[in-house]
Design an enzyme around this catalytic site. Structure first.
Site, PDB file in Angstrom:
ATOM      1  CB  ILE A 119       4.943   1.030   3.870  1.00  0.00           C
ATOM      2  CG1 ILE A 119       4.018   0.659   5.033  1.00  0.00           C
ATOM      3  CG2 ILE A 119       4.572   2.594   3.362  1.00  0.00           C
ATOM      4  CD1 ILE A 119       2.679   0.987   4.730  1.00  0.00           C
ATOM      5  CE  LYS A 120       3.083   0.316  -4.847  1.00  0.00           C
ATOM      6  NZ  LYS A 120       2.105  -0.152  -5.547  1.00  0.00           N
ATOM      7  CB  ILE A 121       8.433   4.894   0.386  1.00  0.00           C
ATOM      8  CG1 ILE A 121       7.391   4.562   1.764  1.00  0.00           C
ATOM      9  CG2 ILE A 121       9.192   6.272   0.460  1.00  0.00           C
ATOM     10  CD1 ILE A 121       8.529   4.155   2.922  1.00  0.00           C
ATOM     11  CB  THR A 179      -1.008  -0.126   1.323  1.00  0.00           C
ATOM     12  OG1 THR A 179      -1.753  -1.117   1.184  1.00  0.00           O
ATOM     13  CG2 THR A 179      -1.657   1.256   1.131  1.00  0.00           C
TER      14      THR A 179
END
Length: 330
Positions: free
Chosen positions: A133-135, A97
């Site tokens: 977690i997509k960054i 996400t």
């Protein structure tokens, strides 16, 4: 004989469906799923997902009365991502996400956003170790990934990767995975490198395949634990030429096309070949926390500079469209 997708998985590649459509996810049975602002904006308009949208709106309405309209909408976007992500987790066992792309140049804000997303997942019963977690692959984003991985035990996927410098910096930061965009790099190559091949013959590779192959081989040769999640595929030939990459996320149309293949799919990228490559073939590259060195290396990669900025702008635009959609219902 195993199906083409099973043959691809036999090369060591984990297949991920790049969609927020639960039917497609169930059909392809991937071991991981993902969301991003573009997928969420498209899915949120479908009547089938109205209940998830309502839950996200209810969460935003439950915030204190002092919450601003802007913070309420941002919360609604995060809550919607988690509502979709929770269902994807139930189908696959793992979900990625995205933290708000508007925070890509703010390390503390990205860390805080990631932890808020994990709190929302915890409330839905999704274990922390099942969420990535997509960054964005900015210096500030990569530093946020370092903090999240090291200090909070959060799995991070550094995304919008278009060049080796971004992948190496993310690997040095300890990110669990990086996501280079095969198709978008290939598109840039066709426009900016006229000598790039225009056909899809097996003997030829486009710039996207070349770049992602180099990233995968580099990380394997130099012993990084960071995995490569190849994304944004344009055709089956790109999938074939990257068979053996750690992770592969593709749209349902691409996965359907792979399933129609009649020729065997075999490993192209292997750990043994990467480790056997000479330093001349894969020169060492390291930043060791040197921001200036990273920025200079990135600056020397025109594709990475242009396409990273373009990807972040596109995701931001889709986030804003999603907010507008939610605002009409809030």
């Amino acid at each position: 004989m195993a199906s083409p997708l099973k043959q691809l998985e036999a090369t060591g590649t984990v297949v991920i469906a790049d969609t927020a459509d639960f039917g497609d996810i169930a059909r392809f049975q991937p071991s991981e799923g993902t969301t991003n602002p573009t997928l969420l904006f498209l899915a949120a308009q479908l009547p089938a997902y109205a209940a998830l949208v309502d839950k996200a709106l209810d969460y935003a309405r439950s915030l204190p009365a002092t919450a601003s309209a802007a913070s309420r909408l941002s919360a609604a976007v995060d809550a919607l991502a988690v509502q979709f992500g929770t269902q994807i987790y139930k189908l696959t066992g793992r979900v990625s996400t995205e933290a708000d792309v508007a925070l890509s140049f703010d390390t503390p804000a990205t860390v805080a956003a990631a932890l808020r997303i994990l709190e929302l997942y915890a409330a839905e019963g999704v274990p922390r170790d099942r969420v990535r977690i997509k960054i964005s692959a900015t210096w500030e984003g990569i530093e946020a990934a370092r903090i999240l991985q090291r200090d909070h035990g959060v799995s991070c996927l550094v995304t919008v990767v278009f060049g080796l410098a971004q992948a190496v910096a993310a690997a040095e930061a300890g990110a669990d995975a990086v996501a280079p965009y095969v198709g978008r790099i290939a598109d840039w190559g066709k426009l900016n490198q006229p000598n790039q091949p225009s056909s899809d013959s097996e003997q030829q590779q486009d710039l996207g395949v070349q770049t992602v192959s180099r990233i995968q081989n580099h990380l394997r040769k130099y012993g990084y634990r960071t995995q490569v999640m190849a994304a944004s595929f344009r055709n089956v030939q790109q999938v074939r030429q990257l068979a053996g990459v750690d992770l592969l996320t593709a749209a349902p149309a691409i996965l359907e096309a792979v399933e129609r293949e009649t020729e065997p799919i075999t490993a192209v990228l292997t750990a043994d070949a990467a480790r056997a490559a000479s330093d001349a073939e894969l020169p060492p590259l390291a930043f060791n926390g040197n921001e200036a060195a990273f920025r200079w290396a990135l600056n020397g990669d025109a594709c990475a500079v242009e396409k990273s900025a373009d990807a972040m702008r596109r995701f931001f635009a889709d986030t804003e469209k999603l907010k507008e959609l939610l605002a009409t219902k809030l």
